[in-house]
Design a protein around this motif. Structure first.
Motif, PDB file in Angstrom:
ATOM      1  N   HIS A  35       0.830  -1.206   0.000  1.00  0.00           N
ATOM      2  CA  HIS A  35       0.000   0.000   0.000  1.00  0.00           C
ATOM      3  C   HIS A  35       0.868   1.261   0.000  1.00  0.00           C
ATOM      4  CE1 HIS A  35       0.869   0.126   4.337  1.00  0.00           C
ATOM      5  NE2 HIS A  35       0.453   1.391   4.302  1.00  0.00           N
ATOM      6  N   ARG A  36       0.260   2.331  -0.495  1.00  0.00           N
ATOM      7  CA  ARG A  36       0.843   3.668  -0.452  1.00  0.00           C
ATOM      8  C   ARG A  36      -0.229   4.599   0.113  1.00  0.00           C
ATOM      9  NH1 ARG A  36       1.360   2.314  -5.839  1.00  0.00           N
ATOM     10  NH2 ARG A  36       0.035   4.039  -6.493  1.00  0.00           N
ATOM     11  N   VAL A  37       0.218   5.574   0.897  1.00  0.00           N
ATOM     12  CA  VAL A  37      -0.723   6.521   1.496  1.00  0.00           C
ATOM     13  C   VAL A  37      -0.338   7.924   1.052  1.00  0.00           C
ATOM     14  CG1 VAL A  37      -1.641   7.464   3.647  1.00  0.00           C
ATOM     15  CG2 VAL A  37      -1.034   5.044   3.515  1.00  0.00           C
ATOM     16  N   LYS A  38      -1.349   8.688   0.667  1.00  0.00           N
ATOM     17  CA  LYS A  38      -1.143  10.085   0.309  1.00  0.00           C
ATOM     18  C   LYS A  38      -2.051  10.910   1.218  1.00  0.00           C
ATOM     19  CE  LYS A  38      -1.261  13.195  -3.665  1.00  0.00           C
ATOM     20  NZ  LYS A  38      -1.600  13.305  -5.087  1.00  0.00           N
ATOM     21  N   ILE A  39      -1.459  11.812   1.988  1.00  0.00           N
ATOM     22  CA  ILE A  39      -2.224  12.659   2.903  1.00  0.00           C
ATOM     23  C   ILE A  39      -2.627  13.925   2.145  1.00  0.00           C
ATOM     24  CG2 ILE A  39      -2.223  13.885   5.117  1.00  0.00           C
ATOM     25  CD1 ILE A  39      -1.826  10.878   5.418  1.00  0.00           C
ATOM     26  N   LEU A  40      -3.892  14.234   2.180  1.00  0.00           N
ATOM     27  CA  LEU A  40      -4.423  15.417   1.502  1.00  0.00           C
ATOM     28  C   LEU A  40      -4.835  16.456   2.545  1.00  0.00           C
ATOM     29  CD1 LEU A  40      -6.672  13.467  -1.022  1.00  0.00           C
ATOM     30  CD2 LEU A  40      -4.358  14.298  -1.406  1.00  0.00           C
ATOM     31  N   GLY A  41      -5.278  17.591   2.105  1.00  0.00           N
ATOM     32  CA  GLY A  41      -5.714  18.647   3.019  1.00  0.00           C
ATOM     33  C   GLY A  41      -6.938  18.222   3.810  1.00  0.00           C
ATOM     34  N   GLY A  42      -7.080  18.782   4.997  1.00  0.00           N
ATOM     35  CA  GLY A  42      -8.255  18.504   5.817  1.00  0.00           C
ATOM     36  C   GLY A  42      -8.250  17.126   6.448  1.00  0.00           C
ATOM     37  N   GLY A  43      -7.109  16.463   6.496  1.00  0.00           N
ATOM     38  CA  GLY A  43      -7.024  15.141   7.112  1.00  0.00           C
ATOM     39  C   GLY A  43      -7.479  14.014   6.209  1.00  0.00           C
ATOM     40  N   GLU A  44      -7.787  14.324   4.956  1.00  0.00           N
ATOM     41  CA  GLU A  44      -8.211  13.280   4.025  1.00  0.00           C
ATOM     42  C   GLU A  44      -7.002  12.467   3.592  1.00  0.00           C
ATOM     43  OE1 GLU A  44     -10.346  15.197   0.901  1.00  0.00           O
ATOM     44  OE2 GLU A  44     -11.858  15.986   2.257  1.00  0.00           O
ATOM     45  N   GLN A  45      -7.256  11.206   3.280  1.00  0.00           N
ATOM     46  CA  GLN A  45      -6.186  10.313   2.871  1.00  0.00           C
ATOM     47  C   GLN A  45      -6.607   9.500   1.658  1.00  0.00           C
ATOM     48  OE1 GLN A  45      -4.556   7.821   5.932  1.00  0.00           O
ATOM     49  NE2 GLN A  45      -4.684   9.413   7.479  1.00  0.00           N
ATOM     50  N   GLU A  46      -5.651   9.227   0.805  1.00  0.00           N
ATOM     51  CA  GLU A  46      -5.853   8.289  -0.300  1.00  0.00           C
ATOM     52  C   GLU A  46      -4.928   7.112  -0.047  1.00  0.00           C
ATOM     53  OE1 GLU A  46      -5.133  10.191  -4.057  1.00  0.00           O
ATOM     54  OE2 GLU A  46      -7.131  11.074  -4.099  1.00  0.00           O
ATOM     55  N   VAL A  47      -5.496   5.928  -0.020  1.00  0.00           N
ATOM     56  CA  VAL A  47      -4.719   4.710   0.179  1.00  0.00           C
ATOM     57  C   VAL A  47      -4.825   3.905  -1.110  1.00  0.00           C
ATOM     58  CG1 VAL A  47      -4.460   2.588   1.523  1.00  0.00           C
ATOM     59  CG2 VAL A  47      -5.209   4.699   2.642  1.00  0.00           C
ATOM     60  N   VAL A  48      -3.671   3.539  -1.652  1.00  0.00           N
ATOM     61  CA  VAL A  48      -3.649   2.710  -2.859  1.00  0.00           C
ATOM     62  C   VAL A  48      -3.180   1.327  -2.445  1.00  0.00           C
ATOM     63  CG1 VAL A  48      -2.649   2.362  -5.141  1.00  0.00           C
ATOM     64  CG2 VAL A  48      -3.142   4.683  -4.334  1.00  0.00           C
ATOM     65  N   LEU A  49      -4.045   0.325  -2.646  1.00  0.00           N
ATOM     66  CA  LEU A  49      -3.660  -1.068  -2.429  1.00  0.00           C
ATOM     67  C   LEU A  49      -3.247  -1.630  -3.779  1.00  0.00           C
ATOM     68  CD1 LEU A  49      -6.461  -2.385  -0.042  1.00  0.00           C
ATOM     69  CD2 LEU A  49      -4.189  -1.566   0.544  1.00  0.00           C
ATOM     70  N   GLU A  50      -2.031  -2.183  -3.847  1.00  0.00           N
ATOM     71  CA  GLU A  50      -1.519  -2.680  -5.118  1.00  0.00           C
ATOM     72  C   GLU A  50      -1.114  -4.140  -4.978  1.00  0.00           C
ATOM     73  OE1 GLU A  50       1.735  -1.533  -8.565  1.00  0.00           O
ATOM     74  OE2 GLU A  50       1.805  -0.513  -6.639  1.00  0.00           O
ATOM     75  N   GLU A  51      -1.567  -4.943  -5.925  1.00  0.00           N
ATOM     76  CA  GLU A  51      -1.220  -6.360  -5.977  1.00  0.00           C
ATOM     77  C   GLU A  51       0.085  -6.502  -6.744  1.00  0.00           C
ATOM     78  OE1 GLU A  51      -1.029 -10.445  -6.862  1.00  0.00           O
ATOM     79  OE2 GLU A  51      -1.317  -8.969  -8.446  1.00  0.00           O
TER      80      GLU A  51
END
Length: 195
Positions: A35-51
């Motif tokens: 996985h990779r995590v990208k922190i965005l403004g306002g405490g939002e997060q994008e998590v990418v799960l990769e096989e």
């Protein structure tokens, strides 16, 4: 046995606390998934799960107070990635529609709070209901604790007692006959409720 081609999440949502989010991120990596995590403004997060084969799923989490909410719409082919998302969806009480796509049919699962509420089979010929949830334990307890019938029985007993008092005070045969008809109806209803 039919081979699943893909799994599609349609307008699915799941929620987790900050602690649960951290637990999820600690356990997200397996020998097949990273996985990779990208922190965005306002405490939002994008998590990418990769096989390991390259297929990936983007999970966008919006923070609402102490809760992270993820809206999920995606199609997954890889079984390892599919299993990871399924566990995530059930563990964090996902709600939405999950289509399990096979060669000649699609099984449609309707989830609510991480539990399957209904399953339908879609074929080119039409749709067929396979399973539908009846009552949860909480619903059964609510029905068990309900005293509406007992209150109706008590009210009916008072009505019967007042009819008996009226019968004893009425002088004419016509009036007694009318009271007797009402008594017969009320006692039949009482018998049905007590059964």
């Amino acid at each position: 046995m039919a081979q699943r081609l893909a799994t599609e999440y349609v307008n699915a949502t799941l929620q987790m606390t900050e602690f649960q989010m951290n637990q999820f991120l600690l356990t997200a990596d397996t020998c097949y998934i990273s996985h990779r995590v990208k922190i965005l403004g306002g405490g939002e997060q994008e998590v990418v799960l990769e096989e390991t084969g390259g297929e990936e799923v983007l999970l966008s989490f919006q923070r609402k107070g102490n809760i992270y909410v993820c809206a999920l719409t995606c199609t997954i082919v890889n079984p390892h990635l599919n299993n990871a998302i399924r566990k995530l969806f059930v563990t964090y009480r996902g709600t939405g529609t999950v289509n399990r796509i096979y060669n000649t049919f699609t099984m449609v699962y309707y989830y609510e709070g991480g539990s399957v509420r209904r399953i339908s089979e879609l074929t080119p010929v039409g749709s067929k209901l396979v399973y539908q949830h009846k009552h949860s334990l909480a619903e059964m307890m609510r029905l068990y604790k309900s005293d509406a019938i007992e209150r109706e029985i008590e009210s009916l007993r008072h009505h019967i007692n007042s009819l008996l008092d009226l019968r004893n005070t009425v002088l004419g045969d016509k009036e007694i006959l009318e009271v007797d008809v009402q008594l017969a109806l009320a006692t039949q209803k009482l018998f049905e409720l007590e059964a």
